[in-house]
Write an enzyme that holds these catalytic residues in place. Sequence first.
Site, mmCIF file in Angstrom:
data_model
loop_
_atom_site.group_PDB
_atom_site.id
_atom_site.type_symbol
_atom_site.label_atom_id
_atom_site.label_comp_id
_atom_site.label_asym_id
_atom_site.label_seq_id
_atom_site.Cartn_x
_atom_site.Cartn_y
_atom_site.Cartn_z
ATOM 1 N N ARG A 90 36.270 41.194 39.818
ATOM 2 C CA ARG A 90 34.965 40.232 39.863
ATOM 3 C C ARG A 90 34.840 39.659 41.019
ATOM 4 O O ARG A 90 34.481 38.849 41.717
ATOM 5 C CB ARG A 90 36.220 38.589 39.396
ATOM 6 C CG ARG A 90 35.675 38.225 38.568
ATOM 7 C CD ARG A 90 36.953 36.408 38.142
ATOM 8 N NE ARG A 90 36.812 35.691 37.298
ATOM 9 C CZ ARG A 90 36.684 35.975 35.874
ATOM 10 N NH1 ARG A 90 37.938 36.613 35.345
ATOM 11 N NH2 ARG A 90 36.994 35.286 35.307
ATOM 12 N N ARG A 129 34.021 25.144 24.076
ATOM 13 C CA ARG A 129 34.894 25.526 23.636
ATOM 14 C C ARG A 129 35.956 24.981 24.131
ATOM 15 O O ARG A 129 37.520 24.391 23.906
ATOM 16 C CB ARG A 129 34.634 26.719 24.461
ATOM 17 C CG ARG A 129 36.496 28.194 24.465
ATOM 18 C CD ARG A 129 36.038 28.932 25.276
ATOM 19 N NE ARG A 129 36.177 29.145 26.416
ATOM 20 C CZ ARG A 129 36.327 30.278 27.534
ATOM 21 N NH1 ARG A 129 35.955 31.521 26.762
ATOM 22 N NH2 ARG A 129 35.822 30.399 28.130
ATOM 23 N N ARG A 146 32.552 28.011 38.388
ATOM 24 C CA ARG A 146 33.079 29.019 37.689
ATOM 25 C C ARG A 146 32.187 29.990 37.778
ATOM 26 O O ARG A 146 31.603 31.058 38.031
ATOM 27 C CB ARG A 146 34.357 29.356 36.548
ATOM 28 C CG ARG A 146 35.395 28.824 37.124
ATOM 29 C CD ARG A 146 36.028 27.996 35.754
ATOM 30 N NE ARG A 146 35.906 29.421 34.377
ATOM 31 C CZ ARG A 146 35.748 29.679 33.069
ATOM 32 N NH1 ARG A 146 35.946 27.541 32.237
ATOM 33 N NH2 ARG A 146 36.035 30.312 32.255
HETATM 34 P P1 AMP Z 1 38.756 34.722 32.288
HETATM 35 O O1 AMP Z 1 39.204 34.418 31.766
HETATM 36 O O2 AMP Z 1 38.417 35.640 32.779
HETATM 37 O O3 AMP Z 1 37.530 33.726 32.168
HETATM 38 O O4 AMP Z 1 39.343 33.559 33.365
HETATM 39 C C1 AMP Z 1 40.103 33.471 33.692
HETATM 40 C C2 AMP Z 1 40.712 32.285 35.178
HETATM 41 O O5 AMP Z 1 41.425 32.874 35.941
HETATM 42 C C3 AMP Z 1 39.378 31.952 36.526
HETATM 43 O O6 AMP Z 1 38.416 31.372 36.077
HETATM 44 C C4 AMP Z 1 39.861 32.441 37.575
HETATM 45 O O7 AMP Z 1 40.927 31.611 37.795
HETATM 46 C C5 AMP Z 1 40.685 33.508 36.956
HETATM 47 N N1 AMP Z 1 41.252 35.126 37.280
HETATM 48 C C6 AMP Z 1 40.857 35.999 35.766
HETATM 49 N N2 AMP Z 1 40.349 37.539 35.718
HETATM 50 C C7 AMP Z 1 40.216 37.103 37.656
HETATM 51 C C8 AMP Z 1 40.278 37.765 39.257
HETATM 52 N N3 AMP Z 1 39.965 38.827 37.632
HETATM 53 N N4 AMP Z 1 40.853 37.490 39.914
HETATM 54 C C9 AMP Z 1 40.364 36.232 40.002
HETATM 55 N N5 AMP Z 1 40.634 35.321 39.317
HETATM 56 C C10 AMP Z 1 40.646 36.033 37.935
#
Ligand code: AMP
Length: 193
Positions: A90, A129, A146
């Site tokens: 990310r 959602r 985000r």
């Molecule tokens: P997601 O389900 O991919 O939208 O991830 C939800 C949350 O998990 C994100 O907003 C971050 O807070 C954390 N997160 C997920 N993937 C990462 C990553 N590669 N690096 C850091 N935080 C992450």
Amino acid sequence: MSVRLILVGPPGAGKGTQADLLCESLGIPPISTGAIFRSHASSGDELGKMAESFTSRGELVPDSVTNKMVAARLAQPDAAGGFLLDGYPRNLPQVAALDAILEDAGTHVDAVLSLIADDDEVVQRLLGRAASEGRVDDTEDVIRHRIELYHGQTEPLLAVYRERGILVEVPGMGTIEEVAANVQSELKAFLSK
Ligand code: AMP
């Protein structure tokens, strides 16, 4: 099919759903860092509590924690024949960490699928959602943050993968079925090149 993929897209672009559909058809495991953090958070363990202090604010969990967790997950036997990373890397330091993990394992990423979606549309989807799934990070302020992080931290990695010749851009607007069809056709076209 033994293929190593990354799926990138703004929050709310339907990454998780598309990851699951594609993985089912390719017979590879989806690896979602967000889902792993949520599962630790719901079991209430230390990693989960720590991660939730970042995820609930829409911040990234520190790279040191995330990279270690991904290295451990990729070392599991089911990832040996391919995988799809959803939500990782990310930021640019995570790209370097993933390069090192895969180089140690003597392998590499075959393609990076980038879902192209529009900010206003993804905010609306995420608010929808929030109402149905009740995720702690789906309030409007956190959603906007985000998306900002996506543009600032995550988008720059697309240029890196484009430079490597492995970026595959996929139109991400439309129904789940339409986007899934785009993902399949763009990936097929890329892999058969
Ligand atoms: P997601 O389900 O991919 O939208 O991830 C939800 C949350 O998990 C994100 O907003 C971050 O807070 C954390 N997160 C997920 N993937 C990462 C990553 N590669 N690096 C850091 N935080 C992450």
